[in-house]
Design a protein around this motif. Structure first.
Motif, PDB file in Angstrom:
ATOM      1  N   ALA A 161       0.834  -1.195   0.000  1.00  0.00           N
ATOM      2  CA  ALA A 161       0.000   0.000   0.000  1.00  0.00           C
ATOM      3  C   ALA A 161       0.866   1.241   0.000  1.00  0.00           C
ATOM      4  N   PRO A 162       0.483   2.316  -0.716  1.00  0.00           N
ATOM      5  CA  PRO A 162       1.273   3.541  -0.748  1.00  0.00           C
ATOM      6  C   PRO A 162       1.262   4.238   0.603  1.00  0.00           C
ATOM      7  N   ARG A 163       2.269   5.053   0.817  1.00  0.00           N
ATOM      8  CA  ARG A 163       2.354   5.806   2.055  1.00  0.00           C
ATOM      9  C   ARG A 163       1.282   6.905   2.068  1.00  0.00           C
ATOM     10  N   ARG A 164       0.686   7.091   3.254  1.00  0.00           N
ATOM     11  CA  ARG A 164      -0.311   8.147   3.430  1.00  0.00           C
ATOM     12  C   ARG A 164       0.385   9.319   4.127  1.00  0.00           C
ATOM     13  N   LEU A 165       0.573  10.394   3.380  1.00  0.00           N
ATOM     14  CA  LEU A 165       1.297  11.554   3.875  1.00  0.00           C
ATOM     15  C   LEU A 165       0.316  12.667   4.252  1.00  0.00           C
ATOM     16  N   GLY A 166       0.705  13.413   5.288  1.00  0.00           N
ATOM     17  CA  GLY A 166      -0.093  14.557   5.697  1.00  0.00           C
ATOM     18  C   GLY A 166      -1.447  14.196   6.263  1.00  0.00           C
ATOM     19  N   GLY A 171      -2.023  13.826   9.681  1.00  0.00           N
ATOM     20  CA  GLY A 171      -2.036  14.078  11.111  1.00  0.00           C
ATOM     21  C   GLY A 171      -0.848  13.472  11.826  1.00  0.00           C
ATOM     22  N   HIS A 172      -0.659  13.930  13.087  1.00  0.00           N
ATOM     23  CA  HIS A 172       0.488  13.469  13.858  1.00  0.00           C
ATOM     24  C   HIS A 172       0.434  11.970  14.138  1.00  0.00           C
ATOM     25  N   GLY A 173      -0.728  11.464  14.299  1.00  0.00           N
ATOM     26  CA  GLY A 173      -0.835  10.056  14.648  1.00  0.00           C
ATOM     27  C   GLY A 173      -0.355   9.136  13.540  1.00  0.00           C
ATOM     28  N   SER A 174      -0.337   9.601  12.320  1.00  0.00           N
ATOM     29  CA  SER A 174       0.092   8.738  11.209  1.00  0.00           C
ATOM     30  C   SER A 174       1.610   8.617  11.143  1.00  0.00           C
ATOM     31  N   GLY A 175       2.315   9.502  11.812  1.00  0.00           N
ATOM     32  CA  GLY A 175       3.783   9.475  11.734  1.00  0.00           C
ATOM     33  C   GLY A 175       4.335  10.290  10.586  1.00  0.00           C
ATOM     34  N   ARG A 176       3.475  10.691   9.645  1.00  0.00           N
ATOM     35  CA  ARG A 176       3.909  11.500   8.503  1.00  0.00           C
ATOM     36  C   ARG A 176       2.950  12.675   8.308  1.00  0.00           C
ATOM     37  N   GLY A 177       2.624  13.314   9.402  1.00  0.00           N
ATOM     38  CA  GLY A 177       1.771  14.486   9.322  1.00  0.00           C
ATOM     39  C   GLY A 177       2.598  15.757   9.225  1.00  0.00           C
ATOM     40  N   LYS A 178       1.913  16.899   9.285  1.00  0.00           N
ATOM     41  CA  LYS A 178       2.541  18.212   9.206  1.00  0.00           C
ATOM     42  C   LYS A 178       3.425  18.351   7.969  1.00  0.00           C
ATOM     43  N   ALA A 227       4.957  16.010   6.324  1.00  0.00           N
ATOM     44  CA  ALA A 227       4.785  14.851   5.444  1.00  0.00           C
ATOM     45  C   ALA A 227       6.108  14.209   5.053  1.00  0.00           C
ATOM     46  N   GLY A 228       7.078  14.177   5.984  1.00  0.00           N
ATOM     47  CA  GLY A 228       8.339  13.504   5.712  1.00  0.00           C
ATOM     48  C   GLY A 228       9.309  14.283   4.839  1.00  0.00           C
ATOM     49  N   ARG A 229       9.011  15.574   4.558  1.00  0.00           N
ATOM     50  CA  ARG A 229       9.880  16.364   3.676  1.00  0.00           C
ATOM     51  C   ARG A 229      10.860  17.229   4.456  1.00  0.00           C
ATOM     52  N   GLY A 230      10.884  17.160   5.761  1.00  0.00           N
ATOM     53  CA  GLY A 230      11.753  18.045   6.525  1.00  0.00           C
ATOM     54  C   GLY A 230      11.106  19.402   6.717  1.00  0.00           C
ATOM     55  N   THR A 231      11.910  20.393   7.127  1.00  0.00           N
ATOM     56  CA  THR A 231      11.405  21.729   7.395  1.00  0.00           C
ATOM     57  C   THR A 231      11.966  22.723   6.390  1.00  0.00           C
ATOM     58  N   LYS A 232      11.106  23.302   5.615  1.00  0.00           N
ATOM     59  CA  LYS A 232      11.456  24.344   4.641  1.00  0.00           C
ATOM     60  C   LYS A 232      12.494  23.828   3.620  1.00  0.00           C
ATOM     61  N   GLY A 233      12.911  24.716   2.781  1.00  0.00           N
ATOM     62  CA  GLY A 233      13.914  24.360   1.778  1.00  0.00           C
ATOM     63  C   GLY A 233      13.321  24.049   0.419  1.00  0.00           C
TER      64      GLY A 233
END
Length: 231
Positions: free
Chosen positions: A15-20, A22-29, A31-37
């Motif tokens: 199954a594909p990763r579910r990004l963004g 929520g915090h409970g998913s582990g890939r919220g906010k 979405a695994g891209r780091g901060t800015k940039g």
């Protein structure tokens, strides 16, 4: 079996990763891209050919501008004018020139020595070098000096004389070809003139009188002579 009955092999489908989500998913906010940039933006990224702003490879690579001969021999040139202070009877070799610092720096790569015709030639000296120009040979001959060719690399056999060295360049080759072509043309012209002269001589020669006619004319002449004498 129905169309909805076939299933993928267990473990082959992930199954594909579910990004963004929520915090409970582990890939919220973020979405695994780091901060800015640059890489965190939608549609952002760095091209594969980008080198961080430095001059790229395709710009700093030399381009093909003309032809460069890989077998070209590069000489260390020296004009005769720098040897005018040499005393008569002196032997001048590449080692002496290097010791007196008359040649360009050859610490990284030694080069053969070529004597050029600039300036006045020293008198009564002997110069050993790997090549001479025509003007240098002429000036050395007028000054009573000797030009001796040596091999390159040192110790390799040579099969030419200083006089032939002047004709070893591209200019000498063209001159030899032109002289050979001119000689062949003059030879062909001489042969054509000889053939024309031979043909002209054959056409101007008197025709030979047949033997029978010559005998008849001779007998007629004798008969006329006898008749005149009787009368």
């Amino acid at each position: 079996m129905k169309l909805h009955d076939p299933q993928p092999t267990p473990g082959s489908h992930k199954a594909p990763r579910r990004l963004g989500r929520g915090h409970g998913s582990g890939r919220g906010k973020t979405a695994g891209r780091g901060t800015k940039g640059q890489k965190s933006r939608a549609g952002g990224g760095i091209p594969a050919w980008f080198e961080g702003g430095q001059t790229p490879l395709h710009v700093r690579t030399p381009k093909l501008h003309g032809f460069k001969n890989r077998f070209r021999v590069e000489y260390a040139p020296l004009n005769l004018g720098r040897l005018t202070e040499a005393a008569a009877g002196t032997l001048i070799t590449p080692e002496v020139l290097r010791h007196d610092q008359l040649l360009r720096d050859q610490k990284t790569r030694p080069m053969p020595v070529k004597i050029l015709g600039g300036g006045d030639a020293p008198r009564g000296v002997t110069i050993h070098a790997h090549a001479f120009t025509r003007s240098a040979l002429a000036k050395l001959a007028d000054a009573g000096s000797t030009a001796q060719l040596i091999s390159w690399p040192d110790g390799a056999p040579i099969d030419f004389e200083p006089e032939a060295a002047a004709d070893s360049g591209p200019t000498g080759q063209r001159a030899r070809k032109a002289s050979a072509k001119k000689a062949s043309a003059s030879k062909a012209k001489a042969e054509a003139d000889a053939e024309a002269a031979e043909a002209a001589s054959d056409s101007s020669a008197p025709e030979a009188t047949p033997p029978d006619s010559a005998a008849e004319s001779g007998s007629e002449t004798e008969t006329e002579t006898e008749s005149e004498s009787e009368s």
